[in-house]
Structure formats: C-alpha cells, structure tokens
Design an enzyme around this catalytic site. Sequence first.
Site, PDB file in Angstrom:
ATOM      1  CB  SER A   1     -22.097   8.989   6.218  1.00 17.96           C
ATOM      2  OG  SER A   1     -22.014   9.744   5.036  1.00 17.96           O
TER       3      SER A   1
HETATM    4  N1  SAH Z   1     -16.977  11.951   3.731  1.00 16.29           N
HETATM    5  C1  SAH Z   1     -17.292  13.061   4.591  1.00 16.29           C
HETATM    6  C2  SAH Z   1     -18.756  13.447   4.605  1.00 16.29           C
HETATM    7  C3  SAH Z   1     -19.126  14.066   3.363  1.00 16.29           C
HETATM    8  S1  SAH Z   1     -20.590  15.041   3.328  1.00 16.29           S
HETATM    9  C4  SAH Z   1     -16.845  12.806   6.008  1.00 16.29           C
HETATM   10  O1  SAH Z   1     -16.381  11.720   6.325  1.00 16.29           O
HETATM   11  O2  SAH Z   1     -16.974  13.747   6.788  1.00 16.29           O
HETATM   12  C5  SAH Z   1     -20.461  15.412   1.627  1.00 16.29           C
HETATM   13  C6  SAH Z   1     -19.378  16.398   1.285  1.00 16.29           C
HETATM   14  O3  SAH Z   1     -19.349  16.514  -0.127  1.00 16.29           O
HETATM   15  C7  SAH Z   1     -19.648  17.811   1.818  1.00 16.29           C
HETATM   16  O4  SAH Z   1     -18.567  18.225   2.594  1.00 16.29           O
HETATM   17  C8  SAH Z   1     -19.789  18.645   0.539  1.00 16.29           C
HETATM   18  O5  SAH Z   1     -19.293  19.951   0.680  1.00 16.29           O
HETATM   19  C9  SAH Z   1     -18.988  17.838  -0.446  1.00 16.29           C
HETATM   20  N2  SAH Z   1     -19.280  18.074  -1.854  1.00 16.29           N
HETATM   21  C10 SAH Z   1     -20.464  18.243  -2.458  1.00 16.29           C
HETATM   22  N3  SAH Z   1     -20.298  18.439  -3.777  1.00 16.29           N
HETATM   23  C11 SAH Z   1     -18.956  18.359  -4.023  1.00 16.29           C
HETATM   24  C12 SAH Z   1     -18.150  18.460  -5.176  1.00 16.29           C
HETATM   25  N4  SAH Z   1     -18.664  18.694  -6.389  1.00 16.29           N
HETATM   26  N5  SAH Z   1     -16.815  18.310  -5.051  1.00 16.29           N
HETATM   27  C13 SAH Z   1     -16.235  18.079  -3.840  1.00 16.29           C
HETATM   28  N6  SAH Z   1     -16.951  17.989  -2.710  1.00 16.29           N
HETATM   29  C14 SAH Z   1     -18.295  18.116  -2.786  1.00 16.29           C
END
Ligand code: SAH
Length: 227
Positions: A75
Amino acid sequence: MIWRDDSAKDPPGAQDWEEQRREMVRWQLRGRGIHDERVLGAMGRVPRQEFVPASLRHRSYDDSPLPIGRGQTISQPLMVATMLEELGLQGHERVLEVGAGCGYQAALLGELCREVYAIEIIPELAEMARTNLARLGHANVEVVLGDGSAGYPAKAPYDGIIVAAAAPHVPAPLVEQLAPGAPLLIPVGAWWSQVLQRVRRRSDGSTETEKLVGCAFVPLVGEHGIP
Ligand code: SAH
C-alpha cells in the site's frame, strides 16, 4: 512525454535511503495529518526498500502503492500510516494482520506492539514476508500461510486486527476473534473502491462501526472474502 531513465543511476546508499525515508515521513505523512509519534517513528525506521521487489527499489518511497508480484501491491505509505494510527497501538498488544504481502506493514506492527501474527494466502508471498522479516530481525512477527478471511483462531483473541485487502462485508470470524473493546480495521466495499471501517467489539458482544476514509485495496479472497 519525458521518460526518466532511473536504471542509469547508481543504487542509493544507506544515507540516501534514510534521507528519502525522512522526506516521506515529513511530507507524505506528517504533512498530511498523521500525528501519532510512535507511528511516525516506526515509519522512519523500517526500511521500505528492503520489502519491495529489486526492480522497483528506486521507487520505494514514492507516494503510491507498488506491485509486489502475483498481482498484489504494497500500500501507499500514507494508507499504511493511516491504518496504523487508527489502530491506536500502545505497545503491549497482540495483533493479527490479514494479508502479509511482502511483510512491510507486519514489520511496522512489530515495532508498535508486542506480538504480531501475519497471515497470507499466497505461498510465495508468505515465504517472501518470512524471509524479509527474518533478515531484518523482526522476531516478534510470525508469518502464517492460510486463509485469513477466517482469521487465525489458534492465537485469538487479538487486541487489534488489521486487514490489508478489501472485503465485500465484514467477516464474522474476525469480529469473533477480537478481545472486548479491541478494533478491527478493514476496507469494505466493491472491488474498485472501498471505505476503511473500524469495527469494535463491545463486551456484550455487540459491535460499533465507524467509517474512516475512502480507499482502494486488492480483494480479500477466501471463504469469507470475495468468492
Ligand atoms: N500488508 C501488505 C500488503 C498487502 S496486499 C504489505 O505490507 O506488503 C494484500 C495481501 O492480502 C496480498 O498479499 C494477498 O495475497 C493477501 N490476501 C488476500 N486475501 C487473503 C486471505 N483470505 N487471507 C490471507 N491473505 C490474503
């Protein structure tokens, strides 16, 4: 259109990164209303360039989200800071992050509270987060591979839960895994735009929801996410 050829530049040294991070904190965060000194301090310490893919390192401190592979993104710094500030951590908490991605936000959470569980559904990203966090010595952050739309009951209840992906509605298991009075921060809405919500669980089991800001996150998949 003018193309900027960044590949021709020397890679930044440690001092340059520190300078870029200071500027990010000053202009992108403090300058736009982030005022929690603990959050600003952590964002001034955690090296974002260690989490983004090598080909995009020169953009680590851009005022924007960046791709981290598998169609996912890290993000925008302001959004990360906003979520951390709204979580209101003091230091003693145990927190769950859903969507560990590359591990950047998990590292910041690790700086701001006692214990972090960061769950990620894509194996390659979970591995990347684990490697990044271990390399930087974040020993109080555990990365778990799994579907975080159902939370992580093994370590519940949590003093805070932060979801870094957009849900069509607030997943019930996440609310159930909150300690009384603890906040859940989650973007809720359609896949192209959402509202960041803070849901608190009262001691009688009922909930209170505040709508904070508009945002655009990648989708939360899994059992309680987007089908
Ligand atoms: N916080 C992260 C960015 C997250 S992007 C950082 O600092 O890099 C959102 C993430 O959520 C992605 O990696 C995606 O694979 C994950 N995601 C989506 N659905 C999910 C679920 N049901 N359980 C765990 N992770 C999930």
